[in-house]
Write an enzyme that holds these catalytic residues in place. Structure first.
Site, PDB file in Angstrom:
ATOM      1  N   GLY A  14     -37.327  27.215 -15.465  1.00 58.59           N
ATOM      2  CA  GLY A  14     -38.007  27.086 -14.168  1.00 58.59           C
ATOM      3  C   GLY A  14     -37.017  27.244 -13.035  1.00 58.59           C
ATOM      4  O   GLY A  14     -35.938  26.674 -13.076  1.00 58.59           O
ATOM      5  N   ARG A  75     -37.998  33.020 -19.472  1.00 59.85           N
ATOM      6  CA  ARG A  75     -38.078  32.183 -20.672  1.00 59.85           C
ATOM      7  C   ARG A  75     -37.877  33.130 -21.856  1.00 59.85           C
ATOM      8  O   ARG A  75     -38.256  34.297 -21.793  1.00 59.85           O
ATOM      9  CB  ARG A  75     -39.409  31.448 -20.708  1.00 59.85           C
ATOM     10  CG  ARG A  75     -39.515  30.503 -19.502  1.00 59.85           C
ATOM     11  CD  ARG A  75     -40.441  29.346 -19.719  1.00 59.85           C
ATOM     12  NE  ARG A  75     -40.054  28.206 -18.879  1.00 59.85           N
ATOM     13  CZ  ARG A  75     -40.506  27.990 -17.649  1.00 59.85           C
ATOM     14  NH1 ARG A  75     -41.360  28.810 -17.086  1.00 59.85           N
ATOM     15  NH2 ARG A  75     -40.118  26.922 -16.968  1.00 59.85           N
ATOM     16  N   ASP A 106     -33.818  21.047 -18.620  1.00 57.05           N
ATOM     17  CA  ASP A 106     -33.885  20.496 -19.961  1.00 57.05           C
ATOM     18  C   ASP A 106     -33.857  21.547 -21.096  1.00 57.05           C
ATOM     19  O   ASP A 106     -33.035  21.485 -22.009  1.00 57.05           O
ATOM     20  CB  ASP A 106     -35.240  19.777 -19.989  1.00 57.05           C
ATOM     21  CG  ASP A 106     -35.283  18.693 -20.984  1.00 57.05           C
ATOM     22  OD1 ASP A 106     -34.313  17.937 -21.052  1.00 57.05           O
ATOM     23  OD2 ASP A 106     -36.282  18.639 -21.720  1.00 57.05           O
ATOM     24  N   THR A 129     -33.434  21.725 -11.291  1.00 55.62           N
ATOM     25  CA  THR A 129     -34.867  21.513 -11.534  1.00 55.62           C
ATOM     26  C   THR A 129     -35.442  20.646 -10.424  1.00 55.62           C
ATOM     27  O   THR A 129     -34.807  19.655 -10.028  1.00 55.62           O
ATOM     28  CB  THR A 129     -35.154  20.860 -12.907  1.00 55.62           C
ATOM     29  OG1 THR A 129     -36.483  20.312 -12.883  1.00 55.62           O
ATOM     30  CG2 THR A 129     -34.194  19.751 -13.266  1.00 55.62           C
ATOM     31  N   ASP A 131     -37.845  18.728 -10.738  1.00 53.66           N
ATOM     32  CA  ASP A 131     -38.404  17.481 -11.303  1.00 53.66           C
ATOM     33  C   ASP A 131     -37.419  16.313 -11.288  1.00 53.66           C
ATOM     34  O   ASP A 131     -37.834  15.164 -11.450  1.00 53.66           O
ATOM     35  CB  ASP A 131     -38.833  17.700 -12.764  1.00 53.66           C
ATOM     36  CG  ASP A 131     -39.988  18.670 -12.876  1.00 53.66           C
ATOM     37  OD1 ASP A 131     -40.615  18.956 -11.846  1.00 53.66           O
ATOM     38  OD2 ASP A 131     -40.257  19.144 -14.004  1.00 53.66           O
ATOM     39  N   ASP A 133     -35.456  15.378 -13.584  1.00 50.52           N
ATOM     40  CA  ASP A 133     -35.707  14.619 -14.816  1.00 50.52           C
ATOM     41  C   ASP A 133     -34.547  14.669 -15.813  1.00 50.52           C
ATOM     42  O   ASP A 133     -34.757  14.479 -17.005  1.00 50.52           O
ATOM     43  CB  ASP A 133     -36.995  15.139 -15.481  1.00 50.52           C
ATOM     44  CG  ASP A 133     -36.904  16.618 -15.852  1.00 50.52           C
ATOM     45  OD1 ASP A 133     -35.959  17.287 -15.398  1.00 50.52           O
ATOM     46  OD2 ASP A 133     -37.782  17.085 -16.584  1.00 50.52           O
ATOM     47  N   ARG A 175     -44.328  16.789 -14.853  1.00 51.32           N
ATOM     48  CA  ARG A 175     -45.105  16.427 -16.045  1.00 51.32           C
ATOM     49  C   ARG A 175     -44.553  15.183 -16.742  1.00 51.32           C
ATOM     50  O   ARG A 175     -45.292  14.356 -17.233  1.00 51.32           O
ATOM     51  CB  ARG A 175     -45.037  17.611 -17.012  1.00 51.32           C
ATOM     52  CG  ARG A 175     -46.176  17.754 -17.941  1.00 51.32           C
ATOM     53  CD  ARG A 175     -46.018  19.037 -18.732  1.00 51.32           C
ATOM     54  NE  ARG A 175     -46.211  20.222 -17.914  1.00 51.32           N
ATOM     55  CZ  ARG A 175     -47.395  20.690 -17.544  1.00 51.32           C
ATOM     56  NH1 ARG A 175     -48.481  20.089 -17.949  1.00 51.32           N
ATOM     57  NH2 ARG A 175     -47.493  21.769 -16.789  1.00 51.32           N
TER      58      ARG A 175
HETATM   59  P1  ADP Z   1     -36.023  24.633 -18.251  1.00 56.53           P
HETATM   60  O1  ADP Z   1     -34.571  24.942 -18.452  1.00 56.53           O
HETATM   61  O2  ADP Z   1     -36.435  24.794 -16.827  1.00 56.53           O
HETATM   62  O3  ADP Z   1     -36.403  23.274 -18.838  1.00 56.53           O
HETATM   63  P2  ADP Z   1     -37.471  26.002 -20.447  1.00 56.53           P
HETATM   64  O4  ADP Z   1     -37.927  24.745 -21.120  1.00 56.53           O
HETATM   65  O5  ADP Z   1     -38.467  27.077 -20.276  1.00 56.53           O
HETATM   66  O6  ADP Z   1     -36.873  25.759 -18.987  1.00 56.53           O
HETATM   67  O7  ADP Z   1     -36.239  26.580 -21.282  1.00 56.53           O
HETATM   68  C1  ADP Z   1     -35.561  27.727 -20.884  1.00 56.53           C
HETATM   69  C2  ADP Z   1     -35.119  28.520 -22.091  1.00 56.53           C
HETATM   70  O8  ADP Z   1     -34.175  27.757 -22.859  1.00 56.53           O
HETATM   71  C3  ADP Z   1     -36.196  28.866 -23.089  1.00 56.53           C
HETATM   72  O9  ADP Z   1     -36.982  29.960 -22.707  1.00 56.53           O
HETATM   73  C4  ADP Z   1     -35.375  29.208 -24.318  1.00 56.53           C
HETATM   74  O10 ADP Z   1     -34.816  30.499 -24.245  1.00 56.53           O
HETATM   75  C5  ADP Z   1     -34.229  28.186 -24.207  1.00 56.53           C
HETATM   76  N1  ADP Z   1     -34.536  27.034 -25.093  1.00 56.53           N
HETATM   77  C6  ADP Z   1     -35.346  25.992 -24.859  1.00 56.53           C
HETATM   78  N2  ADP Z   1     -35.420  25.166 -25.923  1.00 56.53           N
HETATM   79  C7  ADP Z   1     -34.637  25.713 -26.875  1.00 56.53           C
HETATM   80  C8  ADP Z   1     -34.277  25.376 -28.227  1.00 56.53           C
HETATM   81  N3  ADP Z   1     -34.774  24.278 -28.817  1.00 56.53           N
HETATM   82  N4  ADP Z   1     -33.422  26.186 -28.903  1.00 56.53           N
HETATM   83  C9  ADP Z   1     -32.927  27.298 -28.317  1.00 56.53           C
HETATM   84  N5  ADP Z   1     -33.223  27.679 -27.058  1.00 56.53           N
HETATM   85  C10 ADP Z   1     -34.055  26.905 -26.348  1.00 56.53           C
END
Ligand code: ADP
Length: 326
Positions: A14, A75, A106, A129, A131, A133, A175
C-alpha cells in the site's frame, strides 16, 4: 563482514504519502556515503521482472513534496513462492546489488524477512503505511498526513451534518489498527470512534449518540475503522438505524483519498530521518530489521518483532474522546 557497494531500493504494498521523501533520503544518504543506488520499480514484482534502473541524486529531485511513489508500487503473489524469490535473487546477483532497502508495511516486511533468511541477504525496512500498525515505532511514514487528510474531510462533513441535523458515520482505513480512527476522532471533535481494538457494543455507541442528540447537539459524527467484523461504517450505521429510526443517518467512506496528498512536515522529516538511518544501519552491518523512531530517537527493530507484535493503542484516548464529546 560484508561490504556494501550497491543497494537496491523499492516501494511495495500500500502506498503512503512520504514514500517519495523516504526514497529521496535513501538514495541521497547512500550516494553521499559512496554507495551506488539502483531503483527497483513496482516493488518485488519489478525485482522479478528486472525493472531495475541506476539512480543518481537528480533522479530524486523535486519529489519530497509529492504523495505516492515515483518508482511505483505493486503487490506480487509470485514473491510469496520460493521460485519467485529465487528469480528475484538471480536479478539481484545480475545487478551486483549487495543489500536491499524496502519501503512498505507489514506484508512488505514479511516478504523481506523470508527472503533475507532464505538467501542470507541484508535487508533493511523503512515503515511506510497510513495505518501506523507496525510495532516498534511511534509513528510510520504517511500516518500524520492521512490523519490531517481525515480531519480536513471531517471538518467539511461537520458543516453539512450540523446544517441538516444529521448523524454521520465516516469510515477510515485501519482494518487491524484504530490509530487513524481514534486520533482523527479526537482531532476533529467527533462524538465517538469504533476501532478494532475495542468491541464497542452497539448500545454503548447508541448511548453516546443518544446523549449527543438529547443534550446540546444537533448533529453527530462517528469515526469507524474499516472492518469485516463491524461491517465498517455501513454495518454500524445499519445497526444504529434499526435501533433509532428517527435519526437521519448518512455514511461517508473516505477510501483512497486518505492515501494521497502532499506529505506533512512531520512525515517529510520522519521519512528523511528514517531513510538516512536505513543506510547507517547497513553501514553498521545491521540487517533484517525495520527502522523505527521511539521518543524521537532512531531505533532498530527486528522484522520478526515489527511484524508479529501488536502495537498497543492507548485506550485512555477513548476516555478522552468520551469526556470531550459530551
Ligand atoms: P504492505 O507492505 O502495505 O502491508 P502487502 O500486504 O500487499 O502490503 O504486501 C506487499 C507484498 O509483500 C506482497 O504483494 C508480496 O509480494 C510480499 N509479501 C507479503 N507477504 C509475504 C510472504 N508471506 N512471503 C513473501 N512475500 C510476501
Amino acid at each position: 563482514m560484508y561490504s556494501i557497494k550497491t543497494i537496491g531500493v523499492l516501494t511495495s504494498g500500500g502506498d503512503a504519502p512520504g514514500m517519495n521523501a523516504a526514497l529521496r533520503a535513501v538514495t541521497r544518504a547512500a550516494i553521499s556515503q559512496g554507495i551506488a543506488v539502483k531503483a527497483i520499480y513496482r516493488g518485488y514484482k519489478g525485482l522479478i521482472t528486472d525493472e531495475i534502473v541506476d539512480f543518481q541524486t537528480q533522479n530524486v529531485s523535486n519529489i519530497i513534496q509529492h504523495g505516492g511513489t515515483i518508482i511505483k508500487t505493486a503487490r506480487c503473489e509470485e514473491f510469496k513462492t520460493p521460485e519467485g524469490r529465487a528469480t528475484a535473487y538471480e536479478r539481484i546477483k545480475d545487478h551486483n546489488i549487495d543489500a536491499l532497502v524496502v519501503l512498505g508495511g507489514d506484508g512488505t516486511f514479511t516478504g523481506a524477512k523470508v527472503f533475507a533468511q532464505e538467501y542470507n541477504f541484508p535487508v533493511v525496512g523503512v515503515p511506510c503505511t497510513i495505518d501506523n500498525d507496525l510495532y516498534g515505532t511511534d509513528s510510520t511514514i504517511g500516518y500524520d498526513t492521512a490523519l490531517n487528510t481525515v480531519i480536513e474531510c471531517v471538518d467539511k462533513i461537520r458543516d453539512t451534518a450540523s446544517s441538516h441535523e444529521r448523524l454521520f458515520f465516516v469510515e477510515v482505513m485501519g482494518r487491524d489498527a484504530g490509530f487513524l480512527a481514534l486520533n482523527a476522532a479526537i482531532a476533529s471533535g467527533a462524538e465517538a470512534a469504533v476501532i478494532p481494538e475495542v468491541s464497542i457494543k452497539d448500545d454503548m455507541l447508541a448511548e453516546v449518540i443518544q446523549n449527543g442528540f438529547r443534550k446540546t447537539k444537533n448533529s453527530s459524527i462517528v469515526l469507524v475503522a474499516e472492518s469485516k467484523e463491524t461491517g465498517g461504517a455501513n454495518g454500524v450505521a445499519q445497526r444504529v438505524k434499526a435501533e433509532y429510526p428517527q435519526y437521519d443517518v448518512r455514511v461517508v467512506i473516505l477510501g483512497h483519498i486518505q492515501r494521497g496528498g502532499s506529505p506533512t512536515a512531520v512525515d517529510r522529516i520522519l521519512a528523511s530521518r528514517m531513510g538516512a538511518a536505513a543506510i547507517d544501519a547497513l553501514l553498521e552491518e545491521q540487517r533484517n530489521l525495520m527502522i523505527g523512531v521511539v521518543n524521537d530517537k532512531i531505533v532498530y527493530v527486528p522484522f520478526t518483532k515489527a511484524i508479529k507484535d501488536d502495537k498497543p493503542i492507548d485506550l485512555k484516548l477513548l476516555q478522552v474522546l468520551r469526556q470531550l464529546s459530551i
